[in-house]
Design a protein around this motif. Structure first.
Motif, PDB file in Angstrom:
ATOM      1  N   ASN A 807      -8.069  13.673  -3.293  1.00  0.00           N
ATOM      2  CA  ASN A 807      -8.454  12.689  -3.045  1.00  0.00           C
ATOM      3  C   ASN A 807     -10.153  12.724  -3.475  1.00  0.00           C
ATOM      4  O   ASN A 807     -10.764  11.944  -2.898  1.00  0.00           O
ATOM      5  N   THR A 808     -10.089  13.476  -4.184  1.00  0.00           N
ATOM      6  CA  THR A 808     -11.898  14.214  -4.348  1.00  0.00           C
ATOM      7  C   THR A 808     -11.730  13.657  -6.059  1.00  0.00           C
ATOM      8  O   THR A 808     -11.324  13.223  -6.878  1.00  0.00           O
ATOM      9  N   GLU A 809     -13.002  13.495  -6.346  1.00  0.00           N
ATOM     10  CA  GLU A 809     -13.606  12.660  -7.764  1.00  0.00           C
ATOM     11  C   GLU A 809     -14.390  13.597  -8.367  1.00  0.00           C
ATOM     12  O   GLU A 809     -15.334  14.434  -7.314  1.00  0.00           O
ATOM     13  N   SER A 847     -18.006  13.580  11.355  1.00  0.00           N
ATOM     14  CA  SER A 847     -16.788  14.572  11.450  1.00  0.00           C
ATOM     15  C   SER A 847     -15.748  14.596  11.552  1.00  0.00           C
ATOM     16  O   SER A 847     -15.286  15.416  11.160  1.00  0.00           O
ATOM     17  N   ARG A 848     -15.410  13.107  11.232  1.00  0.00           N
ATOM     18  CA  ARG A 848     -13.820  12.602  11.674  1.00  0.00           C
ATOM     19  C   ARG A 848     -13.423  12.112  10.248  1.00  0.00           C
ATOM     20  O   ARG A 848     -14.197  11.529   8.950  1.00  0.00           O
ATOM     21  N   VAL A 849     -11.752  13.192   9.696  1.00  0.00           N
ATOM     22  CA  VAL A 849     -11.319  11.723   8.542  1.00  0.00           C
ATOM     23  C   VAL A 849     -10.936  10.575   9.154  1.00  0.00           C
ATOM     24  O   VAL A 849     -10.176  10.169  10.509  1.00  0.00           O
ATOM     25  N   PRO A 850     -10.983   9.177   8.722  1.00  0.00           N
ATOM     26  CA  PRO A 850     -10.430   8.310   9.049  1.00  0.00           C
ATOM     27  C   PRO A 850      -9.267   8.519   9.070  1.00  0.00           C
ATOM     28  O   PRO A 850      -7.968   8.873   8.478  1.00  0.00           O
ATOM     29  N   HIS A 851      -7.964   7.136   9.349  1.00  0.00           N
ATOM     30  CA  HIS A 851      -6.726   6.861   9.763  1.00  0.00           C
ATOM     31  C   HIS A 851      -6.163   6.520   8.513  1.00  0.00           C
ATOM     32  O   HIS A 851      -6.338   6.090   7.415  1.00  0.00           O
ATOM     33  N   GLY A 852      -4.719   7.935   7.890  1.00  0.00           N
ATOM     34  CA  GLY A 852      -4.440   7.414   6.562  1.00  0.00           C
ATOM     35  C   GLY A 852      -5.279   8.352   6.130  1.00  0.00           C
ATOM     36  O   GLY A 852      -4.570   8.781   4.591  1.00  0.00           O
ATOM     37  N   GLY A 853      -6.163   9.662   6.356  1.00  0.00           N
ATOM     38  CA  GLY A 853      -6.859  10.476   5.641  1.00  0.00           C
ATOM     39  C   GLY A 853      -7.516  10.362   4.786  1.00  0.00           C
ATOM     40  O   GLY A 853      -8.269   9.410   4.963  1.00  0.00           O
ATOM     41  N   ALA A 855      -8.275   9.396   1.548  1.00  0.00           N
ATOM     42  CA  ALA A 855      -8.066   8.171   1.042  1.00  0.00           C
ATOM     43  C   ALA A 855      -8.627   6.751   1.210  1.00  0.00           C
ATOM     44  O   ALA A 855      -9.152   6.158   0.320  1.00  0.00           O
ATOM     45  N   TYR A 856      -8.824   6.978   2.532  1.00  0.00           N
ATOM     46  CA  TYR A 856      -9.252   5.575   3.125  1.00  0.00           C
ATOM     47  C   TYR A 856     -10.902   5.435   3.997  1.00  0.00           C
ATOM     48  O   TYR A 856     -11.427   5.769   4.650  1.00  0.00           O
ATOM     49  N   LEU A 857     -11.785   7.041   3.735  1.00  0.00           N
ATOM     50  CA  LEU A 857     -12.946   7.005   3.182  1.00  0.00           C
ATOM     51  C   LEU A 857     -13.846   6.193   3.119  1.00  0.00           C
ATOM     52  O   LEU A 857     -13.843   5.653   2.030  1.00  0.00           O
ATOM     53  N   MET A 858     -14.502   5.994   3.892  1.00  0.00           N
ATOM     54  CA  MET A 858     -15.714   4.691   3.663  1.00  0.00           C
ATOM     55  C   MET A 858     -17.535   4.776   2.561  1.00  0.00           C
ATOM     56  O   MET A 858     -17.208   6.619   3.082  1.00  0.00           O
ATOM     57  N   GLY A 859     -17.531   4.340   2.425  1.00  0.00           N
ATOM     58  CA  GLY A 859     -19.112   4.842   2.030  1.00  0.00           C
ATOM     59  C   GLY A 859     -19.925   3.311   2.088  1.00  0.00           C
ATOM     60  O   GLY A 859     -19.350   2.621   2.752  1.00  0.00           O
ATOM     61  N   SER A 861     -20.816   0.685   0.548  1.00  0.00           N
ATOM     62  CA  SER A 861     -20.183  -0.450   0.261  1.00  0.00           C
ATOM     63  C   SER A 861     -18.782  -0.453  -0.072  1.00  0.00           C
ATOM     64  O   SER A 861     -17.895  -1.563  -0.457  1.00  0.00           O
ATOM     65  N   GLY A 862     -17.846   0.058   1.149  1.00  0.00           N
ATOM     66  CA  GLY A 862     -16.768  -0.049   1.094  1.00  0.00           C
ATOM     67  C   GLY A 862     -15.814   1.099   0.770  1.00  0.00           C
ATOM     68  O   GLY A 862     -16.612   2.836   1.244  1.00  0.00           O
ATOM     69  N   LEU A 863     -14.585   1.650   0.883  1.00  0.00           N
ATOM     70  CA  LEU A 863     -13.736   2.964   0.163  1.00  0.00           C
ATOM     71  C   LEU A 863     -14.521   3.638  -1.010  1.00  0.00           C
ATOM     72  O   LEU A 863     -15.696   3.270  -1.430  1.00  0.00           O
ATOM     73  N   GLN A 864     -15.081   5.081  -0.563  1.00  0.00           N
ATOM     74  CA  GLN A 864     -15.641   5.316  -1.291  1.00  0.00           C
ATOM     75  C   GLN A 864     -15.183   7.294  -1.260  1.00  0.00           C
ATOM     76  O   GLN A 864     -15.161   7.989   0.104  1.00  0.00           O
ATOM     77  N   LYS A 865     -14.338   7.240  -2.468  1.00  0.00           N
ATOM     78  CA  LYS A 865     -13.335   9.011  -1.814  1.00  0.00           C
ATOM     79  C   LYS A 865     -15.042   9.815  -2.099  1.00  0.00           C
ATOM     80  O   LYS A 865     -16.031   9.529  -2.781  1.00  0.00           O
ATOM     81  N   PHE A 866     -14.258  10.878  -1.313  1.00  0.00           N
ATOM     82  CA  PHE A 866     -15.573  12.029  -1.780  1.00  0.00           C
ATOM     83  C   PHE A 866     -15.778  12.946  -3.490  1.00  0.00           C
ATOM     84  O   PHE A 866     -14.802  12.845  -3.968  1.00  0.00           O
TER      85      PHE A 866
END
Length: 917
Positions: A807-809, A847-853, A855-859, A861-866
């Motif tokens: 889930n990295t771009e 330091s934490r990863v959201p539930h779901g891994g 793919a659900y990392l927040m930035g 303005s919303g979902l924002q991948k690493f």
């Protein structure tokens, strides 16, 4: 040569002589281009004497056009109101009808800027008022746009056609109506303007007035006989008023065309019209009088009933009819809660912005009512109990049909249960029975072999939702209607059957469960069985209901909206600024800045939550103690050693509630029992293991063995350590003299558990929950169990590198096949778990990863991948990050060893203190 030199000398001497004679050093150059720029500032300042002297013996062409727009000095004088210079130029032969590159004459410019004297002089010199510019605009168009009625009176007597059209077919009356210039409109009408003249799109002056909510202008037009006409696309003046939310203008239209009232009501079924605009219009109209209020609500109830019966018909489109019914009912409830206002005197149709308090609609006492502002003409408006019920009377037909359906389904369910050998599905059974008329109407449409629950559950559930909304609008805020509670209890079995078959009904239509704990308890086991993800979505849908759309980080208007935190005293300063902040503003968004640092944004917010969560469990504050395994935390029963401990617990609750509200993760893991306290779930003896495993084993032994003849001599009391002194505490009244026996040992174990896990820390729990519930209502958080709450608050405890890499771009030239990217992931695989946490924190601020891994990392303005971005390499250059967008800026290192070295330096030196990089 000599003769030419002498000639030039004579010219210079003549100029010198004239200059000395006139006591001026400036003379008008001979070429027009230079001369016009000498004259222009004098004309703008209306220095007519200087202009006159310069032009006296000059050959300057007063009609010379200059600049990009090719205007003459007469244009400049008319535009600036330089009357004396304008007259001078006209006398010198300036053309009053000369048009610039846009087709504007000096009269156009004088009219546009309201230069009355200039207009008068230009007319004296035969300026043509009928000339159009390139857009078809005449001088009267300009006067109409700006509402210069006084000048218009002077001009219209010179106009041959007051209805001259511009390029869009718009007359001066069109633009005056659009801009709401009442006196200008009257002047044009008195001068013969065509009140119903359409433009090229078929829009009349009334259409223009309504498109901008010009209520007074519309009133004038309608009183003068304006016709109610749509444009060529069929859009009517009422459509425009509703689309813009112009309630006052709608009221004027309805006054003159009573048939439009029913048209307005029917618009509630049009999905293309924004619901909030319809509410705004109907709210205004209903506020005019009690009769308006009653008529609107009765009409809305009738339309809702018709739509509800269509929804119950299986031949209708479920989605369309469901949305239409709920939309109409929402509008009905909104208006119902307001109640009517008393009208004012005058021509404003009584609208003063006042709204009848909800209590006056629900519970009317002698002396209540909304009063007019004019104390000399006070009249009370009351809504009687009879009126209140009669307003919803048309809906009773729909509720009766709903009741018939549910009773019928219940009867057939019972028949099937008592006679399973019948073998027929419910639909087949239904079709053999004498059905109510509304059921007969739809029964013939059932598909062969499909039972009635599958066919009707969604439709009936949508009507139930509408029923709940109508019941609720008759109750004070926060109270559930006894009638609706009785309804659910009566049809409990059928409703459970619905949601068991189709759990999405809960999330789509059974919102009442979140507002009524008594009803929620009946369905909780079904709700808890639904996927965690679905419950999360339902949780946030209702948590954020009513909040404006915004970024996760609030971008404040001024410095007072920023939480300014001192890093060296982060706990105390955070506690202070949060306590001073408005809870509503904190819900809308958070902006954090550390004192003396420039950084602001999502990364800084996440860093604040991360550091602050560690401070909350700092032993110096004595708020929490470690559990037996050292990894989780429990409120400290001796926290009163800190005088402010309860205030701090309330603050800790606020921070965790705020973090959950904004989907931020905290770096704390609590004991299972504390999560249960947050959720309102009773603790049990197994929870004791988190703080005293050996004691939990002893409790387990008591439960597993017969203690009748063991001689334990236990009583319903325990000794507990209070600041080093042992005190005996009864578990219940008189407990010190009540022996524990085989019969009451289960009660003893539960009471001991409650003492150790609850009673000993009850004030701390209460203070924490007071802060937590500021942002998270108890009715919503109960959707989860203690394990799920931990996931919501703290994310996943382990970092899955494979999930991370998936889930990295990549950007700026990098892709997953680049050697440096392969080196990077090999380095990450080799890092310790703590170093991986540092890396995640360095790039994302958390330091934490959201539930779901990942793919659900927040930035910001919303979902924002690493994301990994390429940066040109220079020796000793360290990686940097943009935490707001979860971006690692990775230099193009020459080797894997260099990459690892530089990355570890950055992680261990730069995990806190993000900048705007």
């Amino acid at each position: 040569m000599m003769e030419r030199a002498m000639e030039q000398l004579n010219v210079q001497l003549n100029r010198l002589t004239r200059s000395l004679r006139r006591a001026r050093t400036v003379e008008l150059p001979e070429d027009n281009e230079t001369a016009v720029y000498t004259l222009m500032p004098m004309v703008m300042a209306d220095q007519h004497r200087s202009v006159s002297e310069l032009l006296m013996n000059s050959k300057f062409d007063v009609n010379y056009a200059f600049g990009r727009v090719k205007r003459s000095l007469l244009h400049i004088a008319a535009n600036c109101g330089s009357v004396e210079c304008l007259v001078l130029l006209l006398r010198k032969g300036a053309n009053p009808n000369y048009q610039d590159i846009s087709g504007c004459t000096p009269l156009h410019l004088a009219a546009r800027n309201g230069q009355k004297k200039c207009m008068g002089r230009l007319l004296e010199y035969n300026a043509d008022v009928n000339i159009c510019n390139n857009e078809g605009l005449t001088a009267i168009h300009w006067l109409a746009v700006n509402g210069r009625t006084e000048l218009l009176h002077d001009l219209v007597q010179h106009v041959s056609n007051v209805d001259v059209e511009d390029a869009m077919g718009q007359t001066a009356l069109h633009v005056a109506c659009q801009n709401g210039h009442k006196t200008t409109v009257l002047c044009l009408l008195d001068s013969g303007a065509d009140i119903n003249r359409p433009n090229v799109s078929g829009a009349t002056p009334l259409y223009f007035a309504c498109s901008h909510g010009q209520r007074d202008t519309a009133q004038i037009l309608l009183s003068r006989g304006a016709r109610y006409l749509p444009d060529k696309n069929g859009v009517t003046p009422l459509d425009l008023c509703v689309q813009g939310g112009y309630g006052e203008t709608c009221e004027v239209l309805i006054q003159h065309h009573g048939r439009l009232f029913q048209t307005l009501i029917q618009m509630t079924q049009n999905d293309d019209i924004k619901e909030n605009m319809l509410r705004q219009v109907l709210e205004h109209v209903s506020q005019q009088s009690e009769s308006h209020y009653q008529k609107i609500l009765t009409s809305l109830a009738e339309v809702a009933t018709t739509n509800g019966h269509k929804l119950l018909s299986l031949s209708s489109n479920y989605e369309a009819q469901m949305k239409s019914l709920l939309r109409i009912v929402r509008i009905f409830c909104h208006v119902f809660r307001l109640g009517p206002s008393s009208p004012n005197n005058g021509n404003d149709m009584g609208y003063n912005g006042n709204k009848t308090p909800r209590s006056q609609v629900f519970k009317v006492r002698q002396g209540q009512g909304t009063r007019r502002r004019d104390p000399a003409s006070v009249r009370e408006t009351r809504v009687s109990e009879h009126t209140k019920h009669s307003l919803q009377e048309p809906l009773e037909l729909l509720w009766h049909s709903l009741e018939e359906w549910l009773v019928l389904i219940s009867a057939e369910l019972e028949r099937n249960r008592s006679d399973p050998a019948a073998g027929a599905d419910i639909a087949s059974l239904l079709l053999k029975q004498p059905l109510p008329e509304v059921v007969m109407e739809t029964a013939g449409t059932y598909a062969q072999g499909e039972d009635v629950i599958s066919m009707t559950a969604n439709r009936l559930s949508a009507v139930i939702q509408a029923f709940y909304m109508c019941c609720s609008c008759q109750m004070p805020q926060g109270m559930t209607s006894p009638r609706f509670i009785e309804f659910v209890c009566k049809h409990d079995e059928v409703l459970k059957c619905f949601v068991t078959r189709n759990p999405t009904i809960i999330f789509n239509h059974f919102h009442f469960l979140l507002e009524c704990p008594e009803l929620m308890s009946r369905f909780m086991h079904i709700i808890k069985a639904q996927p965690f993800k679905d419950r999360c979505e339902w949780f946030y849908e209702h948590l954020l209901a009513g909040q404006p759309d915004s970024d996760m980080v609030h971008r404040p208007v001024n410095e007072n909206d920023i939480l300014l935190i001192h890093r060296e005293s982060i706990f105390q300063s955070s506690c202070e600024v949060v306590s001073k902040s408005s809870n509503e503003k904190l819900k809308q968004g958070i902006a954090v800045r550390f004192h003396g640092e420039e950084g602001m944004g999502q990364g800084v917010v996440r860093e604040w939550f991360d550091i602050l969560s560690n401070e909350i469990i700092n032993p110096d504050y004595a708020l929490f103690t470690q559990s037996a395994d050292g990894t989780t935390f429990q409120p400290n029963s001796n926290s009163s050693v800190n005088p402010d401990h309860l205030n701090y617990f309330r603050f800790a609750g606020q921070i965790l509630g705020l973090a959950l509200y904004h989907r931020q993760l905290v770096n704390i893991y609590f004991t299972r029992s504390f999560y249960k306290h947050i959720l309102g779930i009773p603790v049990n003896y197994q929870d004791v293991a988190s703080i005293d495993p050996e004691y939990a084993k002893n409790l387990q032994w008591i439960l597993d063995n017969d203690i009748s003849d063991l001689g334990l001599e236990l009583t319903f009391s325990v000794e507990t350590d209070v600041f080093g002194a042992m005190e005996e505490v009864p578990l219940k009244p008189g407990g010190m003299s009540i022996l524990v026996t085989q019969d009451n040992k289960a009660e003893y174990v539960q009471l001991v558990t409650e003492l150790r896990m609850t009673r000993a820390i009850q004030p701390q729990i209460n203070a924490f929950l007071h802060g937590f519930h500021t942002f998270i209502p108890p009715s919503l958080i109960q959707l989860f169990d203690e394990y799920e709450l931990e996931l919501l608050l703290s994310g996943m405890p382990e970092i899955d590198v494979a999930d991370w890499s998936r889930n990295t771009e990549y950007t700026s030239g990098y892709d997953q096949d680049e050697p440096i990217i392969k080196w990077f992931w090999e380095v990450v695989h080799s890092l310790t778990q703590e170093e991986r946490v540092l890396l995640l924190q360095f790039v994302t601020g958390s330091s934490r990863v959201p539930h779901g891994g990942f793919a659900y990392l927040m930035g910001g303005s919303g979902l924002q991948k690493f994301t990994i971005a390429a940066v040109p390499y220079t020796p000793n250059l360290l990686p940097t990050s943009s935490t707001c967008i979860n971006m690692l800026k990775l230099p193009e290192y020459p080797s894997q060893e260099t990459l690892r070295d530089r990355l570890l330096v950055a992680l261990h030196c730069g995990s806190y203190g993000y900048t705007m990089a």
